[in-house]
Write a protein that holds these residues in place. Structure first.
Motif, PDB file in Angstrom:
ATOM      1  N   PRO A 156      64.583  34.066  33.333  1.00 45.46           N
ATOM      2  CA  PRO A 156      62.983  34.741  33.383  1.00 45.46           C
ATOM      3  C   PRO A 156      62.847  35.702  34.403  1.00 45.46           C
ATOM      4  N   ALA A 157      61.844  36.410  34.069  1.00 44.77           N
ATOM      5  CA  ALA A 157      61.466  37.636  35.089  1.00 44.77           C
ATOM      6  C   ALA A 157      60.887  36.771  36.423  1.00 44.77           C
ATOM      7  N   ALA A 158      61.201  37.283  37.778  1.00 45.11           N
ATOM      8  CA  ALA A 158      60.568  36.596  38.784  1.00 45.11           C
ATOM      9  C   ALA A 158      59.234  37.037  38.967  1.00 45.11           C
ATOM     10  N   ARG A 159      58.097  36.479  39.595  1.00 39.11           N
ATOM     11  CA  ARG A 159      57.059  36.817  39.746  1.00 39.11           C
ATOM     12  C   ARG A 159      57.150  37.426  41.113  1.00 39.11           C
ATOM     13  N   PRO A 160      56.333  38.634  41.176  1.00 34.21           N
ATOM     14  CA  PRO A 160      56.367  39.355  42.471  1.00 34.21           C
ATOM     15  C   PRO A 160      55.530  38.501  43.397  1.00 34.21           C
ATOM     16  N   ARG A 161      55.887  38.797  44.710  1.00 32.46           N
ATOM     17  CA  ARG A 161      55.136  37.904  45.881  1.00 32.46           C
ATOM     18  C   ARG A 161      54.232  38.604  46.117  1.00 32.46           C
ATOM     19  N   VAL A 162      53.657  39.950  45.907  1.00 32.83           N
ATOM     20  CA  VAL A 162      52.456  40.457  46.232  1.00 32.83           C
ATOM     21  C   VAL A 162      51.836  41.241  45.066  1.00 32.83           C
ATOM     22  N   LEU A 163      50.521  41.269  44.797  1.00 32.93           N
ATOM     23  CA  LEU A 163      50.019  42.096  43.518  1.00 32.93           C
ATOM     24  C   LEU A 163      48.998  43.155  43.930  1.00 32.93           C
ATOM     25  N   ARG A 164      48.844  44.156  43.649  1.00 30.61           N
ATOM     26  CA  ARG A 164      47.823  45.229  43.781  1.00 30.61           C
ATOM     27  C   ARG A 164      46.533  44.579  43.248  1.00 30.61           C
ATOM     28  N   VAL A 165      45.452  45.059  43.897  1.00 29.52           N
ATOM     29  CA  VAL A 165      44.213  44.456  43.376  1.00 29.52           C
ATOM     30  C   VAL A 165      43.864  44.430  41.900  1.00 29.52           C
ATOM     31  N   GLU A 166      44.286  45.103  41.331  1.00 31.84           N
ATOM     32  CA  GLU A 166      44.259  45.435  39.859  1.00 31.84           C
ATOM     33  C   GLU A 166      44.902  44.284  39.175  1.00 31.84           C
ATOM     34  N   GLU A 167      46.139  44.218  39.724  1.00 30.90           N
ATOM     35  CA  GLU A 167      47.102  42.967  39.073  1.00 30.90           C
ATOM     36  C   GLU A 167      46.248  41.717  39.350  1.00 30.90           C
ATOM     37  N   ALA A 168      46.033  41.536  40.592  1.00 27.65           N
ATOM     38  CA  ALA A 168      45.384  40.396  40.937  1.00 27.65           C
ATOM     39  C   ALA A 168      43.951  40.137  40.107  1.00 27.65           C
ATOM     40  N   ALA A 169      43.072  41.204  39.843  1.00 27.43           N
ATOM     41  CA  ALA A 169      42.125  40.826  38.848  1.00 27.43           C
ATOM     42  C   ALA A 169      42.391  40.486  37.589  1.00 27.43           C
ATOM     43  N   HIS A 170      43.433  40.964  36.961  1.00 27.03           N
ATOM     44  CA  HIS A 170      44.173  40.436  35.764  1.00 27.03           C
ATOM     45  C   HIS A 170      44.658  39.315  35.659  1.00 27.03           C
ATOM     46  N   GLU A 171      45.235  38.810  36.727  1.00 28.99           N
ATOM     47  CA  GLU A 171      45.660  37.492  36.917  1.00 28.99           C
ATOM     48  C   GLU A 171      44.755  36.488  36.888  1.00 28.99           C
ATOM     49  N   LEU A 172      43.477  36.745  37.552  1.00 33.97           N
ATOM     50  CA  LEU A 172      42.349  35.757  37.809  1.00 33.97           C
ATOM     51  C   LEU A 172      41.378  35.979  36.393  1.00 33.97           C
ATOM     52  N   GLY A 173      41.501  37.316  35.732  1.00 36.11           N
ATOM     53  CA  GLY A 173      40.404  37.130  34.490  1.00 36.11           C
ATOM     54  C   GLY A 173      39.202  37.875  35.091  1.00 36.11           C
ATOM     55  N   ILE A 174      39.345  38.662  36.178  1.00 37.66           N
ATOM     56  CA  ILE A 174      37.965  39.056  36.912  1.00 37.66           C
ATOM     57  C   ILE A 174      38.053  40.672  36.910  1.00 37.66           C
ATOM     58  N   GLY A 175      36.975  41.180  37.312  1.00 37.06           N
ATOM     59  CA  GLY A 175      36.961  42.833  37.713  1.00 37.06           C
ATOM     60  C   GLY A 175      37.613  42.915  39.053  1.00 37.06           C
TER      61      GLY A 175
END
Length: 65
Positions: A5-24
């Motif tokens: 499986p693809a490894a989960r990155p250790r840090v996310l950009r703000v846009e990626e974090a927003a996507h993960e959280l389902g918020i803007g």
């Protein structure tokens, strides 16, 4: 041969974090400003550790209870 499986990155950009959280993006910045979401400043970039995503989900879940 098994696919790994693809490894989960250790840090996310703000846009990626927003996507993960389902918020803007603006709500992510609000969470950062309020101290509820940890982030790192690297140069001009704001990065969010993936562990901080899990922490804020737990925090928001506790607040909702």
């Amino acid at each position: 041969m098994e696919a790994t499986p693809a490894a989960r990155p250790r840090v996310l950009r703000v846009e990626e974090a927003a996507h993960e959280l389902g918020i803007g993006r603006s709500l992510v910045y609000d969470l950062i400003r309020s101290g509820r979401l940890r982030s790192l400043k690297v140069g001009s970039r704001r990065l969010i550790p993936t562990a901080a995503i899990d922490e804020v989900i737990d925090l928001l879940s506790q607040e909702a209870a």
